[in-house]
Design a protein around this motif. Sequence first.
Motif, PDB file in Angstrom:
ATOM      1  N   ILE A  39       0.833  -1.198   0.000  1.00  0.00           N
ATOM      2  CA  ILE A  39       0.000   0.000   0.000  1.00  0.00           C
ATOM      3  C   ILE A  39       0.872   1.255   0.000  1.00  0.00           C
ATOM      4  CG2 ILE A  39      -1.933  -1.100   1.193  1.00  0.00           C
ATOM      5  CD1 ILE A  39      -1.008   0.351   3.755  1.00  0.00           C
ATOM      6  N   GLN A  40       0.266   2.340  -0.443  1.00  0.00           N
ATOM      7  CA  GLN A  40       0.861   3.663  -0.344  1.00  0.00           C
ATOM      8  C   GLN A  40       0.028   4.507   0.621  1.00  0.00           C
ATOM      9  OE1 GLN A  40       1.089   5.416  -4.230  1.00  0.00           O
ATOM     10  NE2 GLN A  40       3.131   4.623  -4.652  1.00  0.00           N
ATOM     11  N   VAL A  41       0.722   5.349   1.381  1.00  0.00           N
ATOM     12  CA  VAL A  41       0.044   6.252   2.310  1.00  0.00           C
ATOM     13  C   VAL A  41       0.311   7.682   1.851  1.00  0.00           C
ATOM     14  CG1 VAL A  41      -0.187   6.991   4.707  1.00  0.00           C
ATOM     15  CG2 VAL A  41       0.389   4.610   4.189  1.00  0.00           C
ATOM     16  N   SER A  42      -0.743   8.444   1.625  1.00  0.00           N
ATOM     17  CA  SER A  42      -0.607   9.831   1.157  1.00  0.00           C
ATOM     18  C   SER A  42      -1.416  10.767   2.038  1.00  0.00           C
ATOM     19  CB  SER A  42      -1.079   9.971  -0.293  1.00  0.00           C
ATOM     20  OG  SER A  42      -0.303   9.169  -1.151  1.00  0.00           O
ATOM     21  N   TRP A  43      -0.845  11.952   2.285  1.00  0.00           N
ATOM     22  CA  TRP A  43      -1.572  13.007   3.003  1.00  0.00           C
ATOM     23  C   TRP A  43      -2.464  13.744   2.024  1.00  0.00           C
ATOM     24  CZ3 TRP A  43      -0.456  18.594   2.846  1.00  0.00           C
ATOM     25  CH2 TRP A  43      -1.252  19.323   3.725  1.00  0.00           C
ATOM     26  N   VAL A  44      -3.710  14.053   2.436  1.00  0.00           N
ATOM     27  CA  VAL A  44      -4.682  14.736   1.583  1.00  0.00           C
ATOM     28  C   VAL A  44      -4.780  16.194   2.032  1.00  0.00           C
ATOM     29  CG1 VAL A  44      -7.039  14.788   0.727  1.00  0.00           C
ATOM     30  CG2 VAL A  44      -5.964  12.591   1.304  1.00  0.00           C
ATOM     31  N   HIS A  45      -4.405  17.105   1.149  1.00  0.00           N
ATOM     32  CA  HIS A  45      -4.475  18.526   1.489  1.00  0.00           C
ATOM     33  C   HIS A  45      -5.929  18.904   1.758  1.00  0.00           C
ATOM     34  CE1 HIS A  45      -4.274  22.898   1.115  1.00  0.00           C
ATOM     35  NE2 HIS A  45      -2.961  22.797   1.280  1.00  0.00           N
ATOM     36  N   PRO A  46      -6.210  19.576   2.882  1.00  0.00           N
ATOM     37  CA  PRO A  46      -7.608  19.850   3.250  1.00  0.00           C
ATOM     38  C   PRO A  46      -8.366  20.736   2.269  1.00  0.00           C
ATOM     39  CG  PRO A  46      -6.085  21.053   4.679  1.00  0.00           C
ATOM     40  CD  PRO A  46      -5.262  20.096   3.885  1.00  0.00           C
ATOM     41  N   SER A  47      -7.669  21.601   1.542  1.00  0.00           N
ATOM     42  CA  SER A  47      -8.346  22.520   0.622  1.00  0.00           C
ATOM     43  C   SER A  47      -8.310  22.019  -0.814  1.00  0.00           C
ATOM     44  CB  SER A  47      -7.702  23.913   0.699  1.00  0.00           C
ATOM     45  OG  SER A  47      -7.791  24.431   2.009  1.00  0.00           O
ATOM     46  N   THR A  48      -7.114  21.687  -1.283  1.00  0.00           N
ATOM     47  CA  THR A  48      -6.965  21.308  -2.696  1.00  0.00           C
ATOM     48  C   THR A  48      -7.217  19.828  -2.940  1.00  0.00           C
ATOM     49  OG1 THR A  48      -4.600  20.849  -2.464  1.00  0.00           O
ATOM     50  CG2 THR A  48      -5.236  23.121  -2.952  1.00  0.00           C
TER      51      THR A  48
END
Length: 475
Positions: free
Chosen positions: A56-65
């Motif tokens: 798996i890959q773990v990515s942070w999701v930008h709250p606005s974009t």
Amino acid sequence: TPPTMTVTAAMGKAPHQALAASLLLLLMYISTSALVSGAALPDRKVVIRNECGRRIQVSWVHPSTKKRTLMSDPDVLTGAEFNINSYVTHEFEMKEIPAKRTGECLSPGDCRVTFWAVNENDMQVITINEEFEIEHDDHTTKARKAAGEALVDCKATGESLAKEGLSPDEVLKRVAKCMKSHVTDKLDAAADEIAFSSQTRKAMAEYYEEYTCADFELESSKSIENTTFYLKKSRTKMDVKVLLSRPSARIHLVENFIMADECEAMEATAAPKLERAVVADGSGGHELNDNRKAMQAGIKVNWDKEKQGDPIARISRRVYDYADTFLSLDINEHGQEDLMSIQYFGKGEDSDEQADQYKPHCDGDCTGDNHKFGTRVATMVMYCTVPTKGGATNFRNSGIHVQPKQGNAVFFSYVDPETMTMDKGLTEHSGCPVIEGEKKIVTQWIRYGVTAEVPWDSYNSLGLRKEDYEAQEGK
């Protein structure tokens, strides 16, 4: 939850049954509360466990974009763990990666994706299972699980005893004893863990103090949130950086809190009154001590001049307005301590003389006890002149460091305004050694429970009314 269902079902039954159910719920609540109590940090450490059988890959999701930023590089293999530090509400994406041999995901053309967010609890563990579902555990869910296990065990004990023909009162006693045993075990384990964590934190804090005070380029700690303080009279807003926010321990960095003319007024008034600063002597009085090396002068506020715009009265009014805004304790100026002008002078890096400083201390009680009426609950430190080297304000047990900046202020409170219990040391602080230049601050210690009739100097440094203390001592 099961406890609530149990109590609800019992309300229409015999009184002893309802009492038993209520007792179970109360004991479980105590157990859970003990397990979840602890000092939460602004950021959270999260452990991610991959048990889905695929990479798996773990990515942070930008709250606005909603743009993804890859956090796991390389990918997280099946059976592996991945640790991250992040902030509450931050969202993350977990994405299945195609197998290297086939180039396909488990379902060809459909690589699974799921999301989760950091919550406000500690000890967070994110497990992604074979169905690619998220299991989010933290210290709260673990406590609830432990409480649920205790309920099942003790309920089975109660049912077995009832079948044996024991009286309802005897069943209740046995069930209560069962729950008490579970709670005791959990409390003992929690107490051991808290004691160990406290010892470790204190040991680390000593090293933190040493290194941060020696790093003259170290910037102030980052805020966990930003807010504003609105001055109604002047219709101005001040930016507030919240560095720590706990019920009984708050630390704020307030920008542009004190004005140049106010600093000048304090310094001029203090000049003929300066004397060596003292500390509490542990027996109700004060003494000179090398833990605190500075000059100070107490300045009484002439409130009769407030309407004429007296700069010293202006400072004090602003401090009490700020404290009341954030503590809601109806704090005012009546009976409060004098404003204090405190001055530190650098001796140079090559000097053999002890540097001016104030070693780690608490301004009020920091034992977690109940507040003593009439004693301190908060402090405002305002920076008028800042040194070229040294002089930072350190909160070593909280890992918070504040570089002094002219006009700024640090507000910290050490009481829970809801329960009136005191801080346990998170607001213990120090004034780092001043190496070069001068550090001149204005400090207001804020008390709760004082009045014009019973002012601050009615109490000794132990927080006891002088007349009561002297009567006890036979003076």
